[in-house]
Design an enzyme around this catalytic site. Structure first.
Site, PDB file in Angstrom:
ATOM      1  N   ASN A 209       0.843  -1.203   0.000  1.00 39.33           N
ATOM      2  CA  ASN A 209       0.000   0.000   0.000  1.00 39.33           C
ATOM      3  C   ASN A 209       0.873   1.245   0.000  1.00 39.33           C
ATOM      4  O   ASN A 209       2.091   1.160   0.054  1.00 39.33           O
ATOM      5  CB  ASN A 209      -0.990  -0.033   1.170  1.00 39.33           C
ATOM      6  N   ASP A 279      -5.342  -5.672   4.994  1.00 42.31           N
ATOM      7  CA  ASP A 279      -6.494  -6.400   5.534  1.00 42.31           C
ATOM      8  C   ASP A 279      -6.503  -7.854   5.064  1.00 42.31           C
ATOM      9  O   ASP A 279      -7.052  -8.722   5.721  1.00 42.31           O
ATOM     10  CB  ASP A 279      -7.788  -5.703   5.093  1.00 42.31           C
ATOM     11  N   LYS A 289       8.875 -18.062  -8.468  1.00 50.43           N
ATOM     12  CA  LYS A 289       8.301 -16.955  -9.228  1.00 50.43           C
ATOM     13  C   LYS A 289       7.212 -17.469 -10.181  1.00 50.43           C
ATOM     14  O   LYS A 289       7.450 -18.438 -10.922  1.00 50.43           O
ATOM     15  CB  LYS A 289       9.410 -16.254 -10.020  1.00 50.43           C
ATOM     16  N   PHE A 323      -5.404   4.629  14.103  1.00 50.32           N
ATOM     17  CA  PHE A 323      -5.560   5.584  13.004  1.00 50.32           C
ATOM     18  C   PHE A 323      -6.699   5.120  12.112  1.00 50.32           C
ATOM     19  O   PHE A 323      -6.927   3.922  11.958  1.00 50.32           O
ATOM     20  CB  PHE A 323      -4.267   5.674  12.181  1.00 50.32           C
ATOM     21  N   LYS A 337     -14.574   2.321  14.636  1.00 50.33           N
ATOM     22  CA  LYS A 337     -13.313   1.624  14.956  1.00 50.33           C
ATOM     23  C   LYS A 337     -12.887   1.870  16.394  1.00 50.33           C
ATOM     24  O   LYS A 337     -12.345   0.991  17.056  1.00 50.33           O
ATOM     25  CB  LYS A 337     -12.196   2.116  14.020  1.00 50.33           C
ATOM     26  N   LYS A 341     -12.402  -1.494  18.425  1.00 50.52           N
ATOM     27  CA  LYS A 341     -11.026  -1.876  18.769  1.00 50.52           C
ATOM     28  C   LYS A 341     -10.657  -1.489  20.200  1.00 50.52           C
ATOM     29  O   LYS A 341      -9.526  -1.662  20.618  1.00 50.52           O
ATOM     30  CB  LYS A 341     -10.052  -1.257  17.757  1.00 50.52           C
TER      31      LYS A 341
HETATM   32  O1  C5P Z   1      -9.903  -1.273  10.332  1.00 52.80           O
HETATM   33  P1  C5P Z   1      -8.854  -0.377   9.798  1.00 52.80           P
HETATM   34  O2  C5P Z   1      -7.776  -1.074   9.050  1.00 52.80           O
HETATM   35  O3  C5P Z   1      -9.334   0.780   8.997  1.00 52.80           O
HETATM   36  O4  C5P Z   1      -8.250   0.246  11.131  1.00 52.80           O
HETATM   37  C1  C5P Z   1      -7.135   1.069  11.153  1.00 52.80           C
HETATM   38  C2  C5P Z   1      -6.401   0.922  12.438  1.00 52.80           C
HETATM   39  O5  C5P Z   1      -6.266  -0.449  12.806  1.00 52.80           O
HETATM   40  C3  C5P Z   1      -4.982   1.422  12.288  1.00 52.80           C
HETATM   41  O6  C5P Z   1      -4.570   1.940  13.546  1.00 52.80           O
HETATM   42  C4  C5P Z   1      -4.218   0.167  11.915  1.00 52.80           C
HETATM   43  O7  C5P Z   1      -2.853   0.265  12.256  1.00 52.80           O
HETATM   44  C5  C5P Z   1      -4.922  -0.914  12.704  1.00 52.80           C
HETATM   45  N1  C5P Z   1      -4.979  -2.235  12.046  1.00 52.80           N
HETATM   46  C6  C5P Z   1      -4.434  -3.336  12.654  1.00 52.80           C
HETATM   47  N2  C5P Z   1      -4.497  -4.551  12.050  1.00 52.80           N
HETATM   48  C7  C5P Z   1      -5.109  -4.714  10.870  1.00 52.80           C
HETATM   49  C8  C5P Z   1      -5.671  -3.593  10.244  1.00 52.80           C
HETATM   50  C9  C5P Z   1      -5.592  -2.371  10.853  1.00 52.80           C
HETATM   51  O8  C5P Z   1      -3.870  -3.207  13.732  1.00 52.80           O
HETATM   52  N3  C5P Z   1      -5.139  -5.891  10.310  1.00 52.80           N
END
Ligand code: C5P
Length: 399
Positions: A209, A279, A289, A323, A337, A341
């Site tokens: 990304n 994700d 490869k 974030f 979130k 979280k």
């Molecule tokens: O759910 P989302 O990816 O938008 O959430 C963002 C936050 O969750 C960020 O702080 C990111 O570092 C964290 N995150 C995480 N593990 C993931 C995806 C996101 O800790 N697999």
């Protein structure tokens, strides 16, 4: 003690100016970078050359002295300083500062400076006790200027009373005390994640990304400056890790990042997850490869663990900051979130806005709290936003 601190000393025209040579020398020995500004009258007591030799820096006196090299000197000096000390401060100087008069380099620089100012008045007792001087001191105190009270003793005019400049060691001790207060996260362990994770497709390709890691690296730097023990877990980023980290881990995938963060979590006081964690990952990355043959190639993706959500479920006393980098409905998604979280606060930003998002040095963010409160910030550098985040963490931790 004062390692690399930038201290600007304004010397005004009092006989105690000679003692400030010793102050500059002690600060320099303590590791500070010292610059001197003198009023014209001050140069009657001590030669600028003396200060120049002691500090190893050019001494500024004139506002328009060197027309050829004029580059808005007062703004440059104001930007340089972490702290300004005025010593000795004459009654005349105090009067000018209290009224915002800017008729020379020193007074103009002070108006352009919004940081910490320490003022050490020194004068004859009657001048010091004069209601005009006392009123000026009250105005300055009310504005947050710190006044170093003069000592009582024999004065240059031969009388005994209040008005002596404090001893150089005393002045330096006050400056060291001020910088020690900066260490708002002393004794705290802060884990910061930064950059984007990389999910392998085969030994050559990956899914990644656009995260540059800049926001997280700035947070780590700011936490180090605040005296914390900082562990930086970085995904993909080209940035140099900041100095002073306790540990630095470079990881690739979300699974690796998860392992490092979980290992550090129990002993952490705070985790700030600024990393852009993928994700999804490729279910079975190819061992070799992948050759270009078929017209279509399908990759099967599986969901990555949500590291922050896991921490939110495990958390005891740790502060958790997340974030939310969004492209629409920012506040709504961020709030969701924050709760899901189990975070203390979340930093939300629209990554498509100009001056925000990936790779750029600035950000436009909001901080959303559990009680529904929202702080909206205008465009600022990621370094400044990092400081705001660290300050808020320290406030919660020191409650
Ligand atoms: O759910 P989302 O990816 O938008 O959430 C963002 C936050 O969750 C960020 O702080 C990111 O570092 C964290 N995150 C995480 N593990 C993931 C995806 C996101 O800790 N697999």
């Amino acid at each position: 003690m004062l390692d690399k601190k930038n201290i600007l000393i304004g010397v005004t025209g009092g006989i105690a100016a000679y003692k400030v040579v010793e102050v500059a020398s002690l600060l320099k020995k303590s590791g500070a970078n010292v610059k001197i500004m003198m009023t014209k009258h001050a140069t009657e007591f001590v030669s600028p050359r003396t200060f120049q030799e002691i500090t190893n820096n050019a001494v500024s006196v004139e506002m328009f002295g060197d027309a050829a090299n004029f580059h808005v000197a007062h703004i440059g000096l104001a930007n340089f300083a972490d702290l300004i000390l005025i010593a000795p401060a004459t009654a005349n100087f105090l009067a000018k500062m209290a009224h915002g008069i800017a008729d020379d380099l020193l007074t103009t620089t002070i108006l352009a400076f919004d940081g910490k100012i320490l003022v050490a008045p020194s004068m004859n007792t009657k001048m010091y006790e004069n209601p005009a001087t006392q009123a000026n001191l009250s105005v300055l105190k009310a504005r947050g200027v710190q006044i170093l009270e003069p000592n009582v003793g024999i004065l240059a005019c031969g009388t005994v009373g209040k008005g002596r400049l404090p001893e150089p060691t005393e002045i330096c001790a006050q400056i060291e005390k001020f910088f020690a207060q900066d260490k708002i996260l002393a004794g705290k362990k802060v884990v910061v994640t930064a950059g984007g994770t990389i999910e392998a497709i085969d030994p050559v390709r990956y899914i990644g990304n656009r995260s540059s890691g800049r926001m997280g690296y700035e947070i780590a730097k700011s936490a180090v400056n605040a005296g914390a023990e900082v562990v930086l877990v970085s995904g993909n980023s080209n940035l140099e890790p900041p100095n002073g980290l306790k540990k630095f881990f470079k990881v690739e995938s979300a699974l690796e990042m998860r392992e490092k963060v979980l290992n550090e979590f129990e002993t952490a006081d705070c985790v700030i997850m600024s990393a852009a964690v993928a994700d999804y990952r490729v279910k079975t990355p190819a061992a070799q490869k992948i050759k270009k043959s078929a017209e279509n190639l399908t990759l099967e993706l599986v969901k990555n663990p949500d590291i922050l959500k896991e921490l939110g479920a495990l958390k005891k006393n740790q502060i958790l900051v997340g974030f939310a980098a969004e492209t629409q409905n920012i506040l709504e998604y961020a709030r969701k979130k924050l709760v899901e979280k189990n975070l203390n606060f979340i930093v939300a930003n629209d990554v498509t806005a100009e001056g925000a998002g990936f790779a750029v040095k600035t950000n436009i963010a909001s901080i959303i709290w559990r009680n529904g409160e929202v702080e909206n910030f205008s465009k600022m550098t990621k370094a400044d936003l990092a400081e705001k985040i660290v300050l808020r963490v320290s406030i919660i931790l020191n409650q």
